[in-house]
Design an enzyme around this catalytic site. Structure first.
Site, PDB file in Angstrom:
ATOM      1  N   CYS A 143      66.356  14.990  24.563  1.00 46.48           N
ATOM      2  CA  CYS A 143      66.321  15.230  26.006  1.00 46.48           C
ATOM      3  C   CYS A 143      64.876  15.419  26.485  1.00 46.48           C
ATOM      4  O   CYS A 143      64.137  14.447  26.567  1.00 46.48           O
ATOM      5  CB  CYS A 143      67.218  16.406  26.372  1.00 46.48           C
ATOM      6  SG  CYS A 143      67.592  16.481  28.146  1.00 46.48           S
ATOM      7  N   GLU A 158      73.359  17.022  19.034  1.00 49.61           N
ATOM      8  CA  GLU A 158      73.741  18.237  18.296  1.00 49.61           C
ATOM      9  C   GLU A 158      75.148  18.712  18.656  1.00 49.61           C
ATOM     10  O   GLU A 158      75.811  19.375  17.846  1.00 49.61           O
ATOM     11  CB  GLU A 158      72.727  19.365  18.535  1.00 49.61           C
ATOM     12  CG  GLU A 158      72.665  19.933  19.941  1.00 49.61           C
ATOM     13  CD  GLU A 158      71.664  19.256  20.853  1.00 49.61           C
ATOM     14  OE1 GLU A 158      71.200  19.898  21.817  1.00 49.61           O
ATOM     15  OE2 GLU A 158      71.356  18.062  20.614  1.00 49.61           O
ATOM     16  N   HIS A 212      72.266  14.685  23.911  1.00 46.75           N
ATOM     17  CA  HIS A 212      72.239  15.840  23.003  1.00 46.75           C
ATOM     18  C   HIS A 212      73.171  15.600  21.817  1.00 46.75           C
ATOM     19  O   HIS A 212      74.339  15.997  21.843  1.00 46.75           O
ATOM     20  CB  HIS A 212      72.674  17.112  23.749  1.00 46.75           C
ATOM     21  CG  HIS A 212      71.655  17.625  24.717  1.00 46.75           C
ATOM     22  ND1 HIS A 212      70.726  18.581  24.379  1.00 46.75           N
ATOM     23  CD2 HIS A 212      71.419  17.297  26.007  1.00 46.75           C
ATOM     24  CE1 HIS A 212      69.954  18.831  25.432  1.00 46.75           C
ATOM     25  NE2 HIS A 212      70.352  18.066  26.427  1.00 46.75           N
TER      26      HIS A 212
END
EC number: 6.3.4.2
Length: 545
Positions: A380, A508, A506
């Protein structure tokens, strides 16, 4: 009838791990072949955690449908296969927002709107919605028993026990058994008081998960059971452990899932936790370690990057490595010695964030990673700053910047999303949730994923400015991922670098211990290769010396 329910509450102090407890119970029930869903009720008045400071609340976890939710939903997704959405996290703020909308519309037909029954009915309806398509719904109540703001939620689950019956509801209460250093003994009184507080509002816990930093003697467990009106098997010691992925195994050893299913009158097969045992074995028996430096804005509070840290752990576990993370305050790299500060890391990661504080330090960190050929992963803001750094130091645009940090910059490499121009409200005004990304077949990202089309979750207001595409691509940067229609740049890479990748999304949020995210796995692998190369060159120098 809809699902049966397990309600997880907390007492004594906050941060005892209710979310992990709920996720671990869900994990064990899944291992027994049951379909589970999980939900978190948050007592605060914010509509969602999207506008809250990461220092106060930790990370904001984003679901596929674009909901900004509590970080505990990250635990739920990592430990189970439940598909979570905005329905799985509800705050007092959102409940009141819904009730006031109904009241203004005249839905209550002139009645006085009150906490009971109107607020509690909304809470019960939300819980039942989550339980509509599963065997067991696990509902976590945020906060601590005794808090004023938690009372409507506790009252709602008390009513659910009355309505659904004893065989369809289980109360799990997470408490603390503190070690008093001066007296050199454990104390059960906080747990007793916490259960007494629950009883005062009409809830008798069925299972007590007692947090302790050491073993609790059998006679102390028996004392807790007797004083708290719980059967002896219902006093479970949730001892501190080095790896959170050991928690389901600890609970399984103490038959928490068996006891819950007994209370719920559910017959299920024995749990198969062999894959979790393998994960824990690797966590405690690594072949080597890998050292990652994370250059961030909120590093004083580790929960700000909860999913990020866990995704790195998953990548390390997949390679049987111990992860060593050093949290680097970005502002600390705004000095001439930034290279010395970063020289000993195997890989460097710059995560997401908002605002201009620390950005110059991030740019220094990225420059070091690019020039020293240290594996770099930007997420990001980490991708946006990588583009700015490349524009300044490789493409020759010395004043390149983002419109977020310098609205007057002559080279706006990063600028506000077109559809958000003129929108100044903070809450929910971003590109949120899952979007498709198409990748170049020969790219680093496509090789890691093993495919050229993916779906990943986003949370950002600014994007790469395609007006500068020709300049940056001409200078050597590759734009290897974009939205299907080509509007948004999603992934950038430097081809001659061992591993240099920035992504606008993102990744994750989709990583699990049993299913590591491909990009984190690839980054950790590249970082470990860099460590091995550095080690061999150091040994070669010593040999010649």
């Amino acid at each position: 009838m809809s699902a049966k329910y397990i309600f997880v509450t907390g007492g004594v102090v906050s941060s005892l791990g209710k979310g992990l407890a709920a996720a671990s119970i869900g994990c064990l029930l899944e291992a027994r072949g049951l379909k589970v869903n999980l939900m978190k009720f948050d007592p605060y008045l914010n509509v969602d955690p999207g506008t809250m400071s990461p220092f106060q609340h930790g990370e904001v976890f984003v679901t596929d449908d674009g909901a900004e939710t509590d970080l505990d939903l990250g635990h739920y997704e990592r430990f189970t296969h439940a598909k979570l959405s905005r329905d799985n996290n509800l705050t007092t703020g959102r409940i009141y927002e819904q009730i006031i909308t109904k009241e203004r519309r005249g839905d209550y037909l002139g009645k006085t709107v009150q906490v009971i029954p109107h607020v509690t009915n909304e809470i019960k309806a939300a819980a039942k919605k989550v339980g509509a398509d599963c065997d067991v719904a696990i509902i976590e109540i945020g906060g601590t028993v005794g808090d004023i703001e938690s009372l409507p939620f506790l009252e709602a689950i008390r009513q659910m026990r009355q309505e659904l019956g004893r065989d369809n509801t289980v109360f799990v209460h997470v408490t603390l058994i503190p070690w008093i250093a001066a007296a050199q003994e454990l104390k059960t009184k906080p747990t007793q008081h916490s259960v007494k507080e629950m009883l005062s509002i009409g809830i008798q816990p069925d299972i007590l998960l007692c947090r302790a930093d050491r073993e609790v003697p059998r006679d102390m467990r028996e004392k807790i059971a007797a004083f708290c009106n719980v059967e002896q098997g219902g006093v479970v010691i949730a001892k501190d452990c080095a790896s959170i992925y050991e928690v389901p195994l600890n609970l399984a050893e103490q038959n928490v899932d068996t006891l819950a299913l007994k209370y719920l009158r559910i017959e299920a097969k024995d749990a198969d936790v062999s894959r979790w045992q393998d994960i824990v074995h690797r966590a405690y028996n690594p072949k080597d370690e890998v050292h990652i430096g994370i250059v961030g804005k909120y590093v004083e509070y580790e929960d700000s990057y909860k999913s990020l840290k866990e995704a790195l752990v998953h990548g390390a576990l997949a390679e049987n490595l111990k992860l060593r993370v050093t949290w680097i305050e970005a502002e600390g790299l705004e000095t001439d010695d930034y290279a010395q500060q970063l020289a000993h890391f195997d890989g460097i990661l710059v995560p997401g964030g908002f605002g201009k504080r620390g950005v110059e330090g991030m740019l220094n960190g990225i420059r070091y990673a690019r020039e020293s050929k240290t594996p770099y992963f930007g997420i990001c803001l980490g991708m946006q700053t990588a583009c700015i750094e490349y524009a300044r130091n490789v493409a020759g645009l010395a004043q390149a910047n983002s419109g977020e940090f310098d609205p007057a910059t002559p080279h706006r490499i990063i600028y506000k999303l077109r559809e958000l121009i003129g929108v100044e409200e903070m809450g929910g005004t971003m590109r949120l949730g899952a979007y498709t990304c198409k990748m170049e077949p020969d790219s680093l990202a496509a090789k890691a994923y093993g495919t050229t089309e993916i779906s990943e979750r986003h949370r950002h207001r600014y994007e790469f400015n395609r007006e500068y595409e020709a300049v940056l691509v001409g200078a050597g940067l590759r734009l290897t991922g974009s939205s299907p229609e080509g509007t948004y740049v999603e992934i950038v890479e430097i081809p001659e670098h061992p591993f240099f990748l920035g992504c606008q999304f993102h990744p994750e949020f989709k990583s699990k211990p049993l299913e590591p995210h491909p990009l984190f796995h690839a980054f950790v692998k590249a970082s470990y290769a860099n460590r091995a190369t550095a080690k061999s060159s150091k040994e070669a120098k010593q040999a010649t010396a």
